[in-house]
Design a protein around this motif. Structure first.
Motif, mmCIF file in Angstrom:
data_model
loop_
_atom_site.group_PDB
_atom_site.id
_atom_site.type_symbol
_atom_site.label_atom_id
_atom_site.label_comp_id
_atom_site.label_asym_id
_atom_site.label_seq_id
_atom_site.Cartn_x
_atom_site.Cartn_y
_atom_site.Cartn_z
ATOM 1 N N TRP A 211 20.608 12.202 6.300
ATOM 2 C CA TRP A 211 20.333 13.050 5.233
ATOM 3 C C TRP A 211 21.201 12.583 3.831
ATOM 4 O O TRP A 211 22.090 12.095 4.045
ATOM 5 C CB TRP A 211 20.735 14.429 5.425
ATOM 6 N N TYR B 95 9.606 18.896 11.728
ATOM 7 C CA TYR B 95 10.593 19.255 12.803
ATOM 8 C C TYR B 95 11.824 18.519 12.400
ATOM 9 O O TYR B 95 11.997 17.171 12.402
ATOM 10 C CB TYR B 95 10.190 18.842 14.054
ATOM 11 N N LEU B 96 12.861 19.410 11.895
ATOM 12 C CA LEU B 96 14.017 18.729 11.249
ATOM 13 C C LEU B 96 15.032 17.863 12.180
ATOM 14 O O LEU B 96 15.463 17.125 11.919
ATOM 15 C CB LEU B 96 15.163 19.877 10.678
ATOM 16 N N HIS B 97 14.770 18.155 13.563
ATOM 17 C CA HIS B 97 15.539 17.449 14.355
ATOM 18 C C HIS B 97 15.313 15.856 14.510
ATOM 19 O O HIS B 97 15.752 15.164 15.120
ATOM 20 C CB HIS B 97 15.557 17.782 16.067
ATOM 21 N N GLU B 98 13.818 15.849 13.693
ATOM 22 C CA GLU B 98 13.359 14.220 13.969
ATOM 23 C C GLU B 98 13.896 13.409 12.857
ATOM 24 O O GLU B 98 13.806 12.317 12.611
ATOM 25 C CB GLU B 98 11.712 14.326 14.091
ATOM 26 N N TYR B 99 14.709 14.176 11.895
ATOM 27 C CA TYR B 99 15.453 13.316 10.800
ATOM 28 C C TYR B 99 16.795 12.911 11.018
ATOM 29 O O TYR B 99 17.691 13.818 11.537
ATOM 30 C CB TYR B 99 15.156 14.340 9.654
ATOM 31 N N ASP B 100 17.070 11.625 11.145
ATOM 32 C CA ASP B 100 18.372 11.423 11.552
ATOM 33 C C ASP B 100 19.589 11.040 10.281
ATOM 34 O O ASP B 100 20.686 10.964 10.639
ATOM 35 C CB ASP B 100 18.070 9.967 12.307
ATOM 36 N N TRP C 149 12.021 22.981 5.687
ATOM 37 C CA TRP C 149 11.285 21.907 4.809
ATOM 38 C C TRP C 149 10.237 22.458 3.911
ATOM 39 O O TRP C 149 9.762 23.654 4.091
ATOM 40 C CB TRP C 149 10.532 21.105 5.963
ATOM 41 N N THR D 60 13.157 10.119 8.633
ATOM 42 C CA THR D 60 12.599 10.118 9.832
ATOM 43 C C THR D 60 13.024 8.734 10.623
ATOM 44 O O THR D 60 13.526 7.741 10.147
ATOM 45 C CB THR D 60 10.987 10.404 10.306
ATOM 46 N N GLN D 61 12.697 8.477 11.897
ATOM 47 C CA GLN D 61 12.872 7.238 12.793
ATOM 48 C C GLN D 61 11.534 6.550 12.730
ATOM 49 O O GLN D 61 11.793 5.509 13.557
ATOM 50 C CB GLN D 61 13.716 7.567 13.969
#
Length: 124
Positions: free
Chosen positions: A114, A107-112, A47, A99-100
């Motif tokens: 792309w 924190y890239l895992h928080e992006y659902d 990021w 994000t949600q």
């Protein structure tokens, strides 16, 4: 259907500027945090800039602070990244992501979702 569509990349000389947009649809854009995440050749996603929902407070990675500006136009459902003083090391595919929730973090895992990415190449 959620869609994120980046455009506006290209080849630019060192010191130059670009301002790629990311057009969003299929969700309430103004309510969610967004991010720009580049992937340099042979490297992972990293990021560089995030913006929160609404009026959008922003955060930047040290590598781009003072050179890049993230912004959003909620009326147009569009995210932007103003990139100035570009360096060869900025060369990457730039993805926008959502994000949600209302807060965007590193924190890239928080992006659902792309986008497909837009190529930015900085070279003389």
């Amino acid at each position: 259907e959620v869609q994120l569509v980046e455009s506006g990349g290209g080849l630019v000389q060192p010191g130059g500027s670009l301002r790629p947009p990311c057009a969003a649809s299929g969700f309430t854009f103004s309510r969610l945090g967004m991010s720009w995440v580049p992937q340099a050749p042979g490297k992972g996603l990293e990021w560089v800039s995030v913006i929160n929902s609404g009026a959008g407070s922003t955060t930047y990675a040290d590598s781009v602070k003072g050179r890049f500006t993230i912004s959003r136009d909620n009326a147009k459902n569009t995210l932007y990244l103003q990139m100035n003083s570009l360096k060869p090391e900025d060369t990457a595919v730039y993805y926008c992501a959502k994000t949600q929730g209302s807060i965007a973090t590193m924190y890239l895992h928080e992006y659902d979702y792309w986008g497909q990415g837009t190529q930015v190449t900085v070279s003389s």
